[in-house]
Write a protein that holds these residues in place. Structure first.
Motif, mmCIF file in Angstrom:
data_model
loop_
_atom_site.group_PDB
_atom_site.id
_atom_site.type_symbol
_atom_site.label_atom_id
_atom_site.label_comp_id
_atom_site.label_asym_id
_atom_site.label_seq_id
_atom_site.Cartn_x
_atom_site.Cartn_y
_atom_site.Cartn_z
ATOM 1 N N PHE A 116 -2.320 2.802 7.670
ATOM 2 C CA PHE A 116 -2.982 2.210 8.830
ATOM 3 C C PHE A 116 -3.405 0.767 8.572
ATOM 4 O O PHE A 116 -3.803 0.065 9.492
ATOM 5 N N THR A 117 -3.328 0.304 7.317
ATOM 6 C CA THR A 117 -3.774 -1.038 6.971
ATOM 7 C C THR A 117 -2.651 -2.054 7.104
ATOM 8 O O THR A 117 -1.495 -1.718 7.352
ATOM 9 N N THR A 118 -3.012 -3.330 6.912
ATOM 10 C CA THR A 118 -2.015 -4.402 6.979
ATOM 11 C C THR A 118 -1.079 -4.375 5.777
ATOM 12 O O THR A 118 0.109 -4.667 5.890
ATOM 13 N N ALA A 164 3.270 0.347 8.006
ATOM 14 C CA ALA A 164 2.021 -0.402 8.156
ATOM 15 C C ALA A 164 1.691 -0.500 9.644
ATOM 16 O O ALA A 164 2.373 -1.207 10.380
ATOM 17 N N PHE A 165 0.654 0.209 10.066
ATOM 18 C CA PHE A 165 0.266 0.196 11.474
ATOM 19 C C PHE A 165 -0.629 -0.994 11.824
ATOM 20 O O PHE A 165 -0.842 -1.280 13.005
ATOM 21 N N VAL A 211 -8.790 -3.147 5.189
ATOM 22 C CA VAL A 211 -8.864 -2.347 3.964
ATOM 23 C C VAL A 211 -10.286 -1.915 3.613
ATOM 24 O O VAL A 211 -10.482 -0.994 2.816
ATOM 25 N N ILE A 212 -11.277 -2.585 4.194
ATOM 26 C CA ILE A 212 -12.670 -2.141 4.062
ATOM 27 C C ILE A 212 -13.257 -2.061 5.467
ATOM 28 O O ILE A 212 -13.347 -3.080 6.163
ATOM 29 N N ASP A 213 -13.636 -0.870 5.874
ATOM 30 C CA ASP A 213 -14.210 -0.694 7.207
ATOM 31 C C ASP A 213 -15.345 0.328 7.125
ATOM 32 O O ASP A 213 -15.100 1.530 7.010
ATOM 33 N N PRO A 214 -16.587 -0.131 7.174
ATOM 34 C CA PRO A 214 -17.741 0.778 7.026
ATOM 35 C C PRO A 214 -17.764 1.907 8.051
ATOM 36 O O PRO A 214 -18.224 3.009 7.733
ATOM 37 N N LEU A 215 -17.300 1.649 9.278
ATOM 38 C CA LEU A 215 -17.354 2.680 10.310
ATOM 39 C C LEU A 215 -16.450 3.865 9.983
ATOM 40 O O LEU A 215 -16.698 4.983 10.445
ATOM 41 N N TYR A 216 -15.413 3.623 9.191
ATOM 42 C CA TYR A 216 -14.567 4.741 8.746
ATOM 43 C C TYR A 216 -15.184 5.427 7.528
ATOM 44 O O TYR A 216 -15.201 6.660 7.445
#
Length: 333
Positions: A108-110, A124-125, A130-135
């Motif tokens: 799901f990342t770049t 690569a969606f 690569v860092i997402d606090p909400l996930y």
């Protein structure tokens, strides 16, 4: 994704598979399984910059790796935990779950990942940074909560399940957010009469409100950003491709390898007498003095008739200013 996210995802999957039977050890072994695919970064200690980039998220991030590694780990841990008397099959399920979810999340990342290795197909969606606090936070809170309760309590299972549901729902929602942002940028290009061949969109760091895009045209690249809180028209910034000036360098094998890594999104430029290869996929980082630089840039040096690439370092001061700039920009233009 970052190491912490992969650890807590693996732990949550481990808990979902064997938590009722082995308690907190399911978190531990799940976390180990979630970490293993990223051990390929250790290979970078023994090779050059370009090869290290090519190897990362390769074989260890493939479906085949999960299929073959899970039974091996299952057999090994079953020997170590023989008193549990679970059998290697149960451990194999735990490790397969924690191993396979790692590359699925990375897809799901770049950066993407080579799920279909050995076939040269990169998935690569471009839907989550690569860092997402909400996930990460729902998984982290769920795992911490789980560790505080005994294995036979229903609340333990519910906490873990809730963390997985919330994080997965958010992850899937990023695809919808990406679609909307992508279409909005496409509409802006059409309204401004800009002809282009390809557009690549991705979220900016730490959020899915502000989105960046690269647009490929004949002689130059365009870059832009779009926040869901924007009220003004989208603006585009030009970057000349400079292909003629770097024609001699492009002939080198290592430059061709970098071009493949960058998926064709690159600019080779000369600054202060030195050549740099800029990977455009990750955008630019602003500085306090008003200047900016590409997030991933490589110094090119010719040694023994070969081109060697060295990634240019980034410092904490640049990162701090970037966060401040992002926070202001995502609130709208």
């Amino acid at each position: 994704m970052d190491s912490l996210t992969q650890i807590v995802l693996g732990a949550a999957v481990g808990e979902a598979v064997l938590g009722k039977k082995i308690g907190n050890k399911a978190l531990l072994y799940g976390a180990i399984g979630g970490t293993i695919p990223d051990l390929d970064v250790c290979l970078g200690l023994f090779t050059d910059t370009i090869t290290a980039i090519e190897l990362h998220r390769g074989f260890s991030h493939s479906i085949l790796f999960s299929i073959f590694m899970a039974p091996l780990l299952g057999w090994l841990v079953n020997k170590l935990e023989y008193k549990k008397n679970l059998g290697w099959q149960a451990w194999t399920k735990l490790f397969f779950g924690s191993l396979i979810t790692h590359p699925l999340l990375d897809a799901f990342t770049t950066w993407g990942t080579q799920l279909c290795w050995p076939f040269d197909i990169k998935v690569a969606f471009n839907a989550i940074f690569v860092i997402d606090p909400l996930y990460t936070l729902p998984l982290l809170v769920g795992c911490i909560g789980v560790a505080c309760f005994q294995k036979n309590l229903k609340l333990r299972t519910r906490l873990n399940k809730m963390g997985l549901i919330l994080s997965t729902t958010y992850l899937l929602s990023t695809l919808i957010l990406k679609f909307y942002a992508h279409r909005t940028i496409e509409t802006a290009l059409k309204n401004q009469g800009i002809e282009y061949t390809t557009i690549s969109s991705r979220p900016s760091p730490l959020n899915t409100i502000l989105w960046n895009a690269n647009i490929d045209t004949k002689d130059y690249y365009l870059t832009t950003d779009y926040s869901f809180f924007d009220t003004q028209p989208i603006q585009f910034k030009k970057y000349p491709k400079l292909r003629e000036k770097s024609a001699d360098l492009i002939k080198y094998t290592n430059i061709q390898r970098l071009i493949k890594i960058a998926e064709g999104w690159y600019i080779i430029e000369k600054k202060d007498g030195q050549w740099y290869f800029n990977d455009l996929r990750f955008g630019v980082i602003p500085r306090e003095d008003g200047s900016s630089f590409f997030a991933f840039s490589y110094l090119l040096e010719e040694k023994e008739r070969k081109i060697q690439a060295t990634e240019t370092p980034k410092n904490q001061r640049d990162a701090k200013f970037l966060i401040q700039t992002l926070w202001k920009r995502l609130q709208g233009n």
